[in-house]
Design an enzyme around this catalytic site. Sequence first.
Site, PDB file in Angstrom:
ATOM      1  N   GLU A 163      20.757 -26.272  12.820  1.00 17.34           N
ATOM      2  CA  GLU A 163      21.021 -27.708  12.663  1.00 17.34           C
ATOM      3  C   GLU A 163      22.346 -28.033  13.347  1.00 17.34           C
ATOM      4  OE1 GLU A 163      20.613 -29.320   8.657  1.00 17.34           O
ATOM      5  OE2 GLU A 163      22.287 -30.680   9.029  1.00 17.34           O
ATOM      6  N   SER A 198      25.026 -27.158   6.139  1.00 20.12           N
ATOM      7  CA  SER A 198      23.870 -26.298   6.413  1.00 20.12           C
ATOM      8  C   SER A 198      23.828 -25.924   7.887  1.00 20.12           C
ATOM      9  CB  SER A 198      22.572 -27.023   6.043  1.00 20.12           C
ATOM     10  OG  SER A 198      22.536 -27.221   4.651  1.00 20.12           O
ATOM     11  N   ARG A 255      16.509 -34.428  11.047  1.00 14.73           N
ATOM     12  CA  ARG A 255      17.718 -33.998  11.790  1.00 14.73           C
ATOM     13  C   ARG A 255      17.476 -33.969  13.293  1.00 14.73           C
ATOM     14  NH1 ARG A 255      18.435 -35.094   7.579  1.00 14.73           N
ATOM     15  NH2 ARG A 255      19.200 -33.878   5.826  1.00 14.73           N
TER      16      ARG A 255
END
Length: 311
Positions: free
Chosen positions: A290, A220, A172
């Site tokens: 994130e 998330s 990520r």
Amino acid sequence: MNALALPPDIDARVLRGEPMSKHTSWHVGGPADLFFKPLNAEELAQFIRSLAPDTPVLWIGLGSNLLVRDGGVRGAVIDTHGGLGELERLSENEVWCGAGVACAKLAKQCVKWGLGPAEFFAGIPGTFGGALAMNAGAFGGETWAHVVSVATLDRQGIRRERPAGDYSVGYRHVSGPENEGFLGAKLRFEQREQASQEDIRLLLARRKASQPIGAWSCGSVFTNPPGDHAARLIESAGLKGTVLGGAKVSPMHANFIVNDGTASAADIERLIEHVMHIVEQRHGVRLTTEVRIVGEAARSADSPARQEGRV
Ligand SMILES: Cc1cc2nc3c(=O)[nH]c(=O)nc-3n(C[C@H](O)[C@H](O)[C@H](O)COP(=O)(O)OP(=O)(O)OC[C@H]3O[C@@H](n4cnc5c(N)ncnc54)[C@H](O)[C@@H]3O)c2cc1C
């Protein structure tokens, strides 16, 4: 904001004070000074060139990984969804995908072409440009594992072709040349005649059983720390179901924060900070977000909560 040097038909489509809550999957976020959804890359370059050199530019896709604060975004927001929508097969194994193509469409088209593994893109409810910026991944697949080269547009409106090697890519995480947005990429896949739309359906059904799909969220919130899962740490810290204003740690999946329809961005951000604080206290692990948090906080006099009489 001064008038832009744009042809009238383009200028008429530049929105002033557009609420970002209309463009994020959390449905929160204050106004953007300028908001433009180009029909194609040429229009986009024209728009960028018309901006004063010091105007900040934020590229967005479907806003599915974006927390925009309640005071909104100063400068210009470029919405790529749909506009940069080319998706074509270049050769036996290579595909060109524009930044504005929905990842789900990329997944389905690759299956039709007998190319893969690309089914994992179906689990990412954003654009391909957002997936490039995030190195989005699902079900064991990751965006940049397939990137051969990208096309970008810089702050002067100049298009560049760059090999994947110009970028440093991790979980990520993507870093590379600054002040450039992604127009699209050349991708390489294997020939996989056996891939089917049924595979995609099964992957999505598996996901639906464990995640609050359909609720207003950004997926998330935190990345998984090495060797562990953010959801496990949050759940074992007793935080599942914690409510702050209209924001709630999902009782179904602890790494999701859902908006019950009344949350402000400030509610969500405060809940994020609370989760980070308690997890660090209980487990000694500092979680990292994130989701990308952008924009200005509302001045307290005009915060949504104050307007609604909640503070
Ligand atoms: C229910 C749900 C499930 C999810 N599941 C997953 C999952 O399994 N795996 C996963 O990785 N993510 C997941 N996400 C998060 C999200 O879908 C991904 O991060 C996605 O890649 C974001 O794409 P977007 O178009 O919405 O980007 P946005 O949210 O609009 O933007 C995200 C970031 O990318 C930048 N960006 C967007 N487009 C461009 C561009 N063209 N050029 C340069 N920068 C750009 C933005 O500036 C921002 O920093 C999920 C989200 C939801 C709501």
